[in-house]
Design an enzyme around this catalytic site. Structure first.
Site, PDB file in Angstrom:
ATOM      1  N   ARG B 300       0.792  -1.227   0.000  1.00 58.49           N
ATOM      2  CA  ARG B 300       0.000   0.000   0.000  1.00 58.49           C
ATOM      3  C   ARG B 300       0.823   1.274   0.000  1.00 58.49           C
ATOM      4  NH1 ARG B 300      -4.637  -2.295   4.119  1.00 58.49           N
ATOM      5  NH2 ARG B 300      -5.613  -3.611   2.528  1.00 58.49           N
ATOM      6  N   LEU B 420      -6.969  -8.208  10.060  1.00 58.41           N
ATOM      7  CA  LEU B 420      -7.968  -9.085  10.675  1.00 58.41           C
ATOM      8  C   LEU B 420      -7.251 -10.212  11.408  1.00 58.41           C
ATOM      9  CD1 LEU B 420     -10.622  -9.281   7.794  1.00 58.41           C
ATOM     10  CD2 LEU B 420     -10.570  -7.768   9.773  1.00 58.41           C
TER      11      LEU B 420
END
Lengths: 261, 621
Positions: B300, B420
């Site tokens: 990212r 997560l």
């Protein structure tokens, strides 16, 4: 020229407010400067920063629930122009197009106890999930291998049901669900179906069906089908109600012949 | 000596908090779970793409837990702590199995196995997913398990309660919290032998981000002011693909690219045509050209910078700050897997992304930094000691930090679909350590801690509240927040430099002065959201300065932290954790540095196979 119109155009918000659960409701109006792509949340944010009504009264910021602002958490549900929906995904441009007027009405949901302004108490929905044992009864969190295999079709059906964010739109729209009765409502019925579909979840199916055959259960559904029309996640709620209806029949017959009832 | 009445408080009901609650309740210790929202509405619902774990398909193509570990460290530019990351990656396959048993509707292959998708920073398919709403689905599964324990009386929920302060006894050990009922506004204390902070990120410090409204960083900032340290506060992830909005920036998951979505701009600057009308050979797939190996799936921080710079060069769509994210060419079955996010785009932008390319721009998304925590590494550093009391404990004994608020795992840049995993891993694996600590590791049970310790903390918070309510100033908290957000976004996001950061600290100091002269428009004592926001704003101003100072003093570029005046990574000076400490007497942040041990993987150059290209290649005939 356009710039001037943009600057002066405002959207009139008529907001039903109530200071406390037992106080009298009242209406206030706010004029929010128009911009493109506004949603109701950004207008409420503007009002929070500028809480002066159209009649020039200095008021308090309007209380409302919200969190994710992208229609996955279910928090910001309210009645907008007469219809329950999430205030994050309710866009001003769309609402104005629908009514043809620069006026938007905001009210709290009416089927839940009022807390303040647009905030209501929706704990009842979570309690129904406890009542219906809306979980898969796993043995524990230890490493015991994977879950059951599942076809893509079955996953597809379960996934659609699992997107329920307990927002309450279906209950607000339901003629059978009232603020003081005990009808479980479409969301809980659909969750019961969801867990009954899972191999391990189905272990509790009988217990769920006992609840759903009792008072406030599946037979209280009047089949108005409003729930499915307002569900923001397009969950096939009426299919769930029908499926649970069939399971209830089977369960009742089974209980009769096994002498459990 | 064993504690006869152990009790744990969990603050935050997202994935980390719920996983911890379930694990600790399962171990037989009662849990009090505090959350500002019904836990089912926590920010974890916004996670979209998936959760990483080595799986049999990937393994048989050469992938392994070790490679997952290596990718995570390389992705984090070597600032992550290796033993916990190692343990997390090796636990990951078991976590997926468990979630599967809980009934998470993971997407399936034709044969009924769990389907997988590609994700950033990896060349292997190792991301498990449930449509494009994986976070929501995982949160619901843990919410259901928590509800089960709630029904059994083993977890007690305090929803619409706001954490205000950790209670420390005279030895400085955490013994509970002070919290406020967001309805009645009552402030009171709760006893516990351990407190787990699982309150997520601090996106609201930037005004608009992809985060939810409650992600103010307030809880972390309150612990910080109570003496907990922050680790790497300057490390803030800016996600490459989001829809800019008036109230927030809405995430367009990396899974769009994982499923074959492509990022591009018109080769011709200011091309007036609509995206859909621009022919293939006039589109510049700049990520694919610059990173032939990873293409659109570079990590990212890299994708974000490339998009940012391409727009700065004037290649942005319409000359502005936006590029195309295109999934319109994908087969229908693939688009269906992305339904959850494509629906968001359609609802909020009003255009159908199945037919025309989406217009997106980077937005603040995740906090790699957060509360400083320690751990007990295995003797060979391959993982952690299972059940150890010290795993993810802050520098305050008895106070833990799990999930995004914990700084430990992601270094200078988090890989997609590792968050997560991190949350659930902390809750399950480190939750056991907390259960062990409250049973065997506390000298005095919180049940026997003097009442005066709690009374003192409650009095402090009541006095703070009164001060806010009785303010006679002129400044509006919402307007201060807007200015803070703008300044943070301008000077502490994708590109940072010395002057900008110094200026930013000046602005923050000025806003703090204004904050002292606040005027609340609502001073009532029933569901006063104005008060809650105003209090969090004070905490945001403190956290913001830790971010700014951390960024100013880190004179290098690493991962998400890019300094235009120090463009290279400098391991000799900065292969170090920034530790921020709060000085209550001077009301200021100070920094210290601690070496990052690299026992398993040595730092190497981090290029992701970049090929230098400043201009698009000549259009193909």
């Amino acid at each position: 020229m356009t710039a001037t119109t943009q600057e002066t155009r405002t959207i009139l918000f008529k907001i039903k407010r109530q200071t406390e659960p037992n106080s009298a409701p009242f209406w206030e109006e706010y004029a929010v400067p128009y911009k493109e792509n506004l949603n109701i949340i950004s207008c409420l944010n503007w009002i929070a920063a500028n809480p002066t009504t159209t009649s020039g009264v200095d008021s308090t910021p309007v209380a409302w629930d919200c969190n994710c602002l992208e229609e996955v958490c279910g928090a910001c549900t309210m009645v907008i122009n007469g219809r329950a929906r999430q205030s994050c995904s309710a866009l001003v441009d769309t609402l104005v197009k629908e009514t043809g007027a620069d006026t938007i009405t905001l009210e709290p949901m009416s089927k839940f106890p009022l807390v303040r302004d647009l905030v209501v108490n929706r704990q009842r929905m979570f309690k129904e999930l406890i009542r219906l044992k809306a979980w898969v009864p796993i043995d524990g969190t230890h490493a015991l291998g994977g879950g059951p295999k599942e076809s893509p079709e079955a996953q597809d059906t379960r996934y659609a049901l699992s997107r329920c964010m307990t927002c309450g739109c279906c209950l607000e729209a339901c003629p059978q669900f009232t603020i003081d009765n005990n009808f479980v409502g479409a969301q809980a019925i659909s969750q019961a179906r969801y867990f009954n579909m899972h191999k391990t979840g189905a272990v509790l199916a009988d217990e769920r069906m006992e609840e759903l055959e009792g008072p406030g259960g599946i037979t209280d559904c009047g089949n108005a089908q409003n729930c499915v029309k307002v569900c923001p996640k397009e969950i096939p709620l009426t299919e769930s109600i029908a499926a649970i209806g069939r399971q209830a029949t089977v369960h009742a017959i089974k209980s009769f012949f096994t002498g459990k009832k | 000596m064993a504690n006869a009445k152990p009790r744990v408080i969990v603050v935050g009901g997202g994935l980390a908090g719920l996983a911890a609650s379930v694990r600790i309740a399962e171990a037989g210790v009662p849990v009090d779970l505090f959350s500002m929202v019904p836990v089912k509405r926590s920010h974890s619902v916004c996670a979209q793409g998936g959760i990483n774990a080595c799986n049999e398909v990937a393994r048989q193509q050469g992938y392994s837990e070790w490679m997952h570990f290596d990718e995570t460290i390389y992705g984090g530019d070597f600032l992550n702590h290796q033993p916990p990351v190692y343990q997390m990656c090796y636990e990951a396959p078991k976590i997926i199995d468990l979630l599967d048993r809980m009934g998470v509707p993971f997407n399936r292959t034709a044969e009924g196995e769990r389907d997988l998708r590609m994700f950033g920073g990896s060349l292997y398919k190792r991301t498990h997913f449930a449509g494009a709403t994986t976070g929501q689905q995982l949160l619901y599964a843990l919410d259901e398990q928590t509800r089960r324990y709630e029904a059994e009386g083993k977890v007690k929920k305090y929803e619409f309660w706001e954490f205000l302060w950790p209670v420390l006894d005279d030895q400085g050990v955490c013994k509970g919290i002070v919290a406020q009922d967001m309805r009645t506004m009552q402030i009171r204390s709760y006893r516990a032998d351990a407190v787990i902070i699982a309150t997520g990120g601090c996106g609201l410090v930037y005004g608009k981000s992809t985060m939810s409204v409650i992600c103010t960083g307030g809880a972390a900032a309150r612990c910080f002011q109570a003496g907990a340290w922050l680790g790497n506060p300057e490390m803030i992830q800016v996600h490459p693909t989001a829809i800019p909005g008036e109230d927030k920036c809405r995430l367009m998951s990396e899974s769009a690219r994982g499923e074959g979505g492509r990022v591009w701009v018109p080769r011709q600057k200011n091309d007036p045509r609509k995206g859909i009308d621009i022919p293939e050979n006039e589109r510049w797939y700049f990520l694919e050209e610059k990173y032939p190996k990873y293409g659109n799936l570079v990590p990212r921080d890299i994708a974000t910078r490339e998009i940012f710079f391409i727009c700065q060069q004037g290649y942005g769509v319409g000359g502005g700050r936006q590029v195309y994210l295109d999934v319109s060419h994908l087969p229908e079955a693939t688009k269906k897997k992305l339904h959850g996010i494509l629906e968001i785009y359609e609802k909020f932008v009003g255009e159908d992304p199945k037919k025309a390319p989406m217009r997106i721009f980077p937005a603040v998304h995740y906090s790699m930094g957060g509360l400083y925590t320690d751990y007990e590494a295995a003797p060979d550093n391959k993982g952690l000691v299972q059940g150890a009391h010290g795993n993810m404990m802050t520098n305050i004994k008895g106070l833990y930090a799990f999930g995004e608020v914990n700084y430990n795992y992601h270094g200078a840049n988090r890989l997609g679909a590792n968050a997560l995993l991190n949350c659930i891993f902390d809750g399950l694996f480190c939750g056991l350590g907390v259960a062990n600590y409250v049973r065997d590791g506390v000298a005095t049970s919180s049940a026997d801690t003097q009442a005066s310790v709690y009374d003192r903390a409650v009095a402090q918070e009541e006095s703070r509240m009164k001060q806010l309510l009785s303010g006679h100033g002129t400044y509006n908290p919402y307007k201060i927040h807007e200015q803070l957000g703008n300044a943070m976004t301008d000077y502490a996001t994708v590109v940072r430099d010395e002057n900008g950061l110094k200026g930013l600290r000046g602005i923050i100091a000025e806003l703090r002065e204004q904050y002292r002269k606040l005027k609340l428009t609502d001073t009532g004592m029933w569901t006063n959201q104005n008060l809650s926001f105003a209090r969090a704003l004070g905490d945001m101003l403190i956290y913001a300065d830790a971010v700014a100072l951390g960024a100013l003093e880190r004179r290098e570029s690493r991962g998400a932290h890019y300094r235009s005046d120090y463009t290279e990574r400098d391991d000799s000076k900065f292969l170090k954790t920034t530790i921020a400490k709060w000085n209550p007497s001077s009301y200021s942040v100070s920094l210290e540095y601690a070496d990052v041990p690299t026992p398993l993987i040595q730092p190497r150059q981090r290029t992701y196979g970049k090929v230098d290209k400043k201009e698009p290649a000549a259009a193909k005939a």
